[in-house]
Design an enzyme around this catalytic site. Structure first.
Site, PDB file in Angstrom:
ATOM      1  N   GLU A 131      73.156  10.289  18.129  1.00  0.00           N
ATOM      2  CA  GLU A 131      73.976   9.761  17.024  1.00  0.00           C
ATOM      3  C   GLU A 131      73.277   8.603  16.324  1.00  0.00           C
ATOM      4  O   GLU A 131      72.252   8.092  16.786  1.00  0.00           O
ATOM      5  CB  GLU A 131      75.346   9.340  17.567  1.00  0.00           C
ATOM      6  N   GLU A 164      71.995  21.015  19.885  1.00  0.00           N
ATOM      7  CA  GLU A 164      71.346  22.315  19.660  1.00  0.00           C
ATOM      8  C   GLU A 164      70.145  22.157  18.744  1.00  0.00           C
ATOM      9  O   GLU A 164      69.083  22.728  18.974  1.00  0.00           O
ATOM     10  CB  GLU A 164      72.326  23.304  19.009  1.00  0.00           C
TER      11      GLU A 164
HETATM   12  N1  THU Z   1      77.760  17.805  18.295  1.00  0.00           N
HETATM   13  C1  THU Z   1      76.734  18.530  18.852  1.00  0.00           C
HETATM   14  O1  THU Z   1      75.835  17.962  19.483  1.00  0.00           O
HETATM   15  N2  THU Z   1      76.736  19.875  18.663  1.00  0.00           N
HETATM   16  C2  THU Z   1      77.657  20.556  17.942  1.00  0.00           C
HETATM   17  O2  THU Z   1      77.497  21.741  17.721  1.00  0.00           O
HETATM   18  C3  THU Z   1      78.855  19.868  17.468  1.00  0.00           C
HETATM   19  C4  THU Z   1      78.833  18.389  17.541  1.00  0.00           C
HETATM   20  C5  THU Z   1      77.755  16.337  18.454  1.00  0.00           C
HETATM   21  C6  THU Z   1      77.496  15.595  17.184  1.00  0.00           C
HETATM   22  C7  THU Z   1      78.161  14.260  17.481  1.00  0.00           C
HETATM   23  O3  THU Z   1      77.217  13.427  18.127  1.00  0.00           O
HETATM   24  C8  THU Z   1      79.266  14.581  18.450  1.00  0.00           C
HETATM   25  O4  THU Z   1      79.004  15.890  18.920  1.00  0.00           O
HETATM   26  C9  THU Z   1      80.654  14.564  17.834  1.00  0.00           C
HETATM   27  O5  THU Z   1      80.702  15.327  16.690  1.00  0.00           O
END
Ligand code: THU
Length: 136
Positions: free
Chosen positions: A43, A54
């Site tokens: 993040e 992913e």
């Molecule tokens: N997130 C993922 O890593 N993969 C996804 O397919 C959906 C969301 C993460 C992004 C963010 O850091 C957190 O989940 C909340 O959205």
């Protein structure tokens, strides 16, 4: 193999950098040549610069010369807890995965644990997709 892939995704989840959402995701890609490449969500304070687990895995793999993936295992859940739900890949990640699917499709495994998972084909999760063939 599935259990190994899920376990690798669970391990990768431990590296998640998610101080804003506190939602930690891990992913493990199985490449065409039998290798496993993992990723976690990373993040950012600007939110928009966040990279999903992913895509972290895909970009790591491609940057190492691995461009064909047979399957991906994904696990996600709130910090400090085991995954309570299946973590489905977001739309952008589905599109990015479709670029590198071996033999035009790829298996997506969403898991809560090594014993509790569901399997889909990417074409099921991203039907009628736009790909390189569309712009030839
Ligand atoms: N997130 C993922 O890593 N993969 C996804 O397919 C959906 C969301 C993460 C992004 C963010 O850091 C957190 O989940 C909340 O959205």
């Amino acid at each position: 193999m599935k259990r190994t892939l899920i376990q690798m995704a669970l391990n990768a989840r431990e590296s998640a950098y998610a101080p804003y959402s506190h939602y930690q995701v891990g992913a493990a890609l199985f490449t065409d040549d039998g290798e496993i490449v993992t990723g976690c969500n990373v993040e950012n304070a600007t939110y928009g610069a966040t990279c999903c687990a992913e895509r972290t895995a895909v970009f790591k793999a491609v940057s190492e010369g691995k461009k064909h993936f047979q399957s991906i295992a994904i696990v996600g859940g709130m910090e400090g807890r085991e995954p309570e739900d299946y973590a489905y890949p977001c739309g952008i990640c589905r599109q990015v995965l479709s670029e590198f699917a071996a033999r035009d499709d790829l298996t997506v495994i969403v898991a809560k644990s090594c014993d509790d998972y569901k399997e889909y084909s990417l074409s099921e999760l991203l039907p009628c997709s736009f790909g390189g063939d569309s712009i030839k």
